[in-house]
Every structure is written in structure tokens, then in C-alpha cells.
Design a protein around this motif. Structure first.
Motif, PDB file in Angstrom:
ATOM      1  N   PRO A   1     -10.054   1.700  11.954  1.00  0.00           N
ATOM      2  CA  PRO A   1     -11.414   1.588  12.479  1.00  0.00           C
ATOM      3  C   PRO A   1     -11.509   1.949  13.970  1.00  0.00           C
ATOM      4  CG  PRO A   1     -10.412  -0.586  12.202  1.00  0.00           C
ATOM      5  CD  PRO A   1      -9.431   0.407  11.700  1.00  0.00           C
ATOM      6  N   VAL A   2     -12.727   2.269  14.390  1.00  0.00           N
ATOM      7  CA  VAL A   2     -12.969   2.549  15.807  1.00  0.00           C
ATOM      8  C   VAL A   2     -14.092   1.643  16.289  1.00  0.00           C
ATOM      9  CG1 VAL A   2     -12.285   4.965  15.566  1.00  0.00           C
ATOM     10  CG2 VAL A   2     -14.703   4.355  15.418  1.00  0.00           C
ATOM     11  N   ASP A   3     -14.174   1.491  17.612  1.00  0.00           N
ATOM     12  CA  ASP A   3     -15.289   0.769  18.211  1.00  0.00           C
ATOM     13  C   ASP A   3     -16.417   1.774  18.441  1.00  0.00           C
ATOM     14  OD1 ASP A   3     -17.105  -0.684  19.635  1.00  0.00           O
ATOM     15  OD2 ASP A   3     -15.871  -0.865  21.442  1.00  0.00           O
TER      16      ASP A   3
ATOM     17  N   ALA B   1     -21.579   5.333  20.848  1.00  0.00           N
ATOM     18  CA  ALA B   1     -22.884   4.917  21.365  1.00  0.00           C
ATOM     19  C   ALA B   1     -23.013   5.093  22.874  1.00  0.00           C
ATOM     20  CB  ALA B   1     -23.156   3.461  20.977  1.00  0.00           C
ATOM     21  N   LEU B   2     -21.971   4.726  23.606  1.00  0.00           N
ATOM     22  CA  LEU B   2     -22.041   4.824  25.060  1.00  0.00           C
ATOM     23  C   LEU B   2     -21.849   6.255  25.586  1.00  0.00           C
ATOM     24  CD1 LEU B   2     -22.594   3.009  27.466  1.00  0.00           C
ATOM     25  CD2 LEU B   2     -20.165   2.385  27.524  1.00  0.00           C
TER      26      LEU B   2
ATOM     27  N   THR C   1     -30.195   3.310  25.739  1.00  0.00           N
ATOM     28  CA  THR C   1     -30.002   4.125  24.536  1.00  0.00           C
ATOM     29  C   THR C   1     -28.701   3.754  23.831  1.00  0.00           C
ATOM     30  OG1 THR C   1     -31.171   5.872  25.697  1.00  0.00           O
ATOM     31  CG2 THR C   1     -30.059   6.494  23.673  1.00  0.00           C
ATOM     32  N   ALA C   2     -27.649   3.479  24.609  1.00  0.00           N
ATOM     33  CA  ALA C   2     -26.362   3.102  24.018  1.00  0.00           C
ATOM     34  C   ALA C   2     -26.533   1.855  23.160  1.00  0.00           C
ATOM     35  CB  ALA C   2     -25.325   2.855  25.113  1.00  0.00           C
TER      36      ALA C   2
ATOM     37  N   GLU D   1     -19.143  -4.886  21.134  1.00  0.00           N
ATOM     38  CA  GLU D   1     -18.315  -3.917  20.393  1.00  0.00           C
ATOM     39  C   GLU D   1     -18.879  -3.823  18.977  1.00  0.00           C
ATOM     40  OE1 GLU D   1     -16.685  -6.989  20.964  1.00  0.00           O
ATOM     41  OE2 GLU D   1     -15.951  -6.611  22.997  1.00  0.00           O
ATOM     42  N   LEU D   2     -18.601  -2.695  18.300  1.00  0.00           N
ATOM     43  CA  LEU D   2     -18.988  -2.582  16.898  1.00  0.00           C
ATOM     44  C   LEU D   2     -17.858  -1.872  16.134  1.00  0.00           C
ATOM     45  CD1 LEU D   2     -21.383  -3.322  15.032  1.00  0.00           C
ATOM     46  CD2 LEU D   2     -22.081  -0.943  15.201  1.00  0.00           C
TER      47      LEU D   2
END
Lengths: 410, 64
Positions: A145-147, A153-154, A251-252, A405-406
Motif C-alpha cells: 500500500p501507499v499513502d 493528493a499533496l 485541494t490536497a 494519511e490515507l
């Protein structure tokens, strides 16, 4: 508790609700239940802030638009009664025109409106599409997985606003770290001040470079205003700081929080994944802006001329907070407001504010979100949360709401 | 119906252009421009939306 508050006399200090109010942990996308109770019971009430001050809280959509559209309110944090979010707000100095009133606000704002016009923003769409596709390629090239915050997003809004301003993206660690401190409500005034000074110093240096050697970017255009004697170097720096922060932090958070909301609403996610209609995607962006309301600490103003709202006179020198997250859930305007419904017409939301201070970068934000929401779930149809929802850390401690984080996999 | 625009109130949010692209445009600074003063029934809903979303209350529809 809300029952006793509803009928309370505003002067009775012990019964005032504190603002902001806590959210319900199980409903991270919904406004605080206490705020919802207030909206049902009273259009206007006094609340207590962190510093003991007692501004008015406006809960209903129509009243909020009336206040924000009234020339008798001030966005200047130095105006008597202005309800501040923290001390000292923004660290050093003013965050340019968002903390000013007309005519100075309009004079400075108009200096930077040009690149945010709808057609100019539309011309950037292919470049934003490339950025989004490249970042997805990068993610998919690894096992996961990734954040999603850090990897997707950022970087998107950061890359775009850097390109627009002419700030080297290679310096992103510096401005992303400092921005995090500046928008964290739990940061001390000293920490926020230090972060603001470091950012301002960096941008002052960038503007000095453009003064000597102008390029085809927004920083050069701002530097040109200094050369023309319309603003001084400090005003130019504050303006650049505002655009850089506003350009990526908001926006992020919309990208990451929006993705989480869609993963929790798979039927709605499927609509986006299966649609090739740009109009539908544009409408979905408006609904996500309405539903998520990432500006969760209210639009704040000081009243400079007595005004009547919901039958109550608010006096000059009193503060007023428009809880925009609850306005976007006003059932008078948005039926069944707590349902995420990408097919509804949500264009009248106040996620970008209302009145003369309404977000300058909204055409850019819309376009970026349209590209992201119109691409990510098609290209990664198996996208899923890689942790339990209970383990996601929500930004209750920041001026802009979102997730820290996601973790996602596919 | 006649559309009236007070351009000096405009804050360049671009919302009118998004609501009714063939009635409104923006100048080089993002300030709204009126492309058509008279709108027929077919454009009325879009222009009403532009009036509703304009944050500066710079647009009006006038009965003739």
C-alpha cells in the motif's frame, strides 16, 4: 446539553456552547452533532471561543449568505470583535487581502485574479491531466500500500501552484512542512510564527530574484507591481504566501478526504468510475465540496455597522461566525443533506465562502478536482482502504479538515 | 428578460461563466463581461443560476 442551550439567554455565560464543537468519531464526514442541533433549533446563538470571547454563530444558509454579502462586516482580524481562531492568527503580519476590507482588498486581489479566470485555468487542464496520470503510474509501479496523501493528493496541487507561481517544486519539503505547522491549531504561537517567517523569507527571496530577472509566471507579475510602486516588497511576499498556502493545502485535503468518502460510499464511487460525462464529473465535484466542507472552523467577521439577522440585532464591535459546514447541510437548500448524492445539483454550496472574499482560486480547484475524480477511480478501479476506518487520523487539529494519511492498496 | 451586470462589484470568481458560458465571459483580469444583454426562455435557468451563485451579487435579471 443542546436542549438547555437552545432557549438560553445569550448573556448567561455558563450555558454557552464552545466553538468549534467536537465531531462524532463514527461520522467523520458529518458536522458536529451539537452544530446540527443548533441549526434545527436556533438560527443564531452566542458561542464561546478559545480566548473566552463570545461571538454570534450563524447556522442557516440564507442568514450566512446575508452576513457574508453585507458591506457592514469586516474580514480584518484587527477589527474590534473579530473572532480569532488562534493567537496570534497567521503568525506574523496579515495574510494579504483575505484579512483586509475594500477598497484595499479589491485593489490587491485584482492584481492576481488574471491566471484564475475560467478559460486560463481550462488551458492548464492537459498539464494537470499529465501530472495526475504520471503520479498514478508511479503508484501502480509499486506493490502498495501507499499513502495517498503523500504520493498523490499533496503533490498534485503543489505541483500546479508551484508552476503557476514560478516557485521551484524542488523546494516543496520546505513549504509543505511549514504550511503544516501554520495550519495546525495545536501549534504554539511561537511555532506558527517561526514557520510563517521561514516561508515569508523564502518567498521574499523568490520575489527578489524576479525583480532582477522577470519570467513568465505569477511571482514575476507580483514583482512587477512592486517595481511599479503599487505595493511594497512585504505586501508582495504576503500575497505570494497566501497563494502558495491556499493553492495546495485545501485541494490536497479535498482529494484525500473525498477519496475516503467515496470508498465509504461504493455506489457513488461506481457512478464516477463508470461515467465519461464531464458534466457529471463537474457536478460530482460540487457535491463533494458541499458534503465535505473542509473549511470547518467557520467564516469569521467583525460587525462594523449594526445589522439584523434572524430577528436579532448584532451590534457593531461584535464578532460573527458563519459555520459553513452546517450551511451546506441546510435541509431548506439541500434536501436530505447528509446523503452524499453525486447526482444532485449542489452548485449553490458555500464551500468557497460567499461575498467579496469568496475563494479566488476556485476555478483552479474545480478543474484539479475534476481531473482527479474523473481519472483516479477509472484507472485504479480496485482502489481500497488499506487500514480500518477507525485507524484513519482525521485533521480535527487543523484549520483545514482532512486526513493526515490515507493508506490505500488496489 | 434583460441581464444587468455591475462589473465594478465583480470579484472574478468565474461562477457566472460556469453557469452560463454563452452569456458571460471574463476579461484579461478575470472580471465578468456580459456577452448578451437579452436572454430568451432557453437561457433563463442558467442565468438565474448565475445570479444565485454570484458571490458579489453583481448580476440581476430585469423584467421588461
Amino acid at each position: 446539553m443542546a436542549d438547555t442551550l437552545a432557549g438560553a439567554v445569550p448573556e448567561a455565560p455558563d450555558s454557552l456552547p464552545e466553538f468549534p464543537m467536537p465531531r462524532e468519531a463514527r461520522c467523520p464526514f458529518d458536522p458536529p452533532p451539537a452544530l446540527k442541533d443548533l441549526q434545527e433549533k436556533t438560527p443564531l446563538t452566542k458561542v464561546r471561543l478559545w480566548d473566552g470571547s463570545e461571538p454570534w454563530l450563524v447556522t442557516r444558509y440564507a442568514d450566512q449568505r446575508a452576513v457574508l454579502g453585507d458591506p457592514g462586516v469586516s474580514a480584518d482580524t484587527d477589527s474590534p470583535g473579530y473572532p480569532t481562531k488562534a493567537s496570534p492568527e497567521g503568525g506574523e503580519g496579515k495574510l494579504s487581502f483575505i484579512m483586509m476590507d475594500d477598497p484595499e482588498h479589491a485593489r490587491l486581489r485584482r492584481m492576481v485574479t488574471a491566471p484564475f479566470a475560467v478559460k486560463k485555468v481550462e488551458a492548464l487542464r492537459p498539464a494537470v491531466q499529465r501530472i495526475v496520470d504520471d503520479l498514478i503510474d508511479g503508484m501502480l509501479s509499486r506493490p502498495g500500500p501507499v499513502d495517498l496523501v503523500e504520493e498523490f493528493a499533496l503533490p498534485i496541487p503543489s505541483l500546479v501552484i508551484c508552476e503557476l507561481l514560478g516557485v521551484p517544486y524542488d523546494d516543496h519539503a520546505l513549504f509543505q512542512e511549514n504550511t503544516k505547522t501554520m495550519v495546525r491549531t495545536t501549534a504554539t504561537p511561537e511555532q506558527r510564527g517561526a514557520a510563517t517567517r521561514e516561508m515569508a523569507g523564502y518567498l521574499a527571496g523568490q520575489i527578489a530574484k524576479r525583480l532582477a530577472d522577470p519570467k513568465d509566471d505569477l511571482l514575476s507579475s507580483i514583482a512587477g507591481r512592486v517595481t511599479a510602486g503599487e505595493i511594497d516588497h512585504q505586501q508582495a511576499t504576503e500575497m505570494a504566501l497566501l497563494l502558495l498556502i491556499a493553492g495546495h493545502e485545501t485541494t490536497a485535503n479535498m482529494i484525500a478526504l473525498g477519496t475516503l468518502a467515496l470508498l465509504q460510499n461504493p455506489d457513488q464511487l461506481a457512478l464516477l468510475r463508470d461515467s465519461d460525462d464531464p458534466k457529471f464529473v463537474a457536478g460530482a465535484v460540487e457535491e463533494l465540496l458541499r458534503y465535505l466542507h473542509i473549511t470547518h472552523l467557520g467564516r469569521r467577521r467583525a460587525v462594523t455597522e449594526d445589522m439584523e439577522i434572524a430577528g436579532q440585532v448584532i451590534k457593531a464591535g461584535e464578532g460573527v461566525i458563519m459555520a459553513n459546514e452546517i450551511a451546506n447541510r441546510d435541509p431548506e437548500v439541500f434536501p436530505d443533506p447528509d446523503r452524499l448524492d453525486l447526482t444532485r445539483d449542489a452548485r449553490r454550496h458555500v464551500a468557497f465562502g460567499f461575498g467579496v472574499h469568496q475563494c479566488l482560486g476556485q476555478p483552479l480547484a474545480r478543474m484539479e478536482l475534476q481531473v482527479v475524480y474523473g481519472t483516479l477511480y477509472k484507472r485504479v478501479p480496485t482502489l481500497k482502504l488499506a487500514c480500518a476506518l477507525e485507524d484513519v487520523r482525521f485533521k480535527n487539529d487543523a484549520f483545514i479538515y482532512g486526513v493526515h494519511e490515507l493508506p490505500v492498496s488496489w | 428578460m434583460k441581464v444587468e451586470l455591475e462589473a465594478d462589484k465583480c470579484v472574478a470568481s468565474g461562477q457566472c461563466v460556469l453557469a452560463a458560458m454563452d452569456v458571460f465571459d471574463q476579461d484579461d483580469d478575470g472580471i465578468a463581461i456580459l456577452l448578451e444583454e437579452q436572454v430568451g426562455e432557453d437561457r433563463l435557468d442558467d442565468v438565474k443560476e448565475a445570479v444565485a451563485v454570484c458571490p458579489a451579487a453583481a448580476i440581476r435579471l430585469v423584467e421588461q
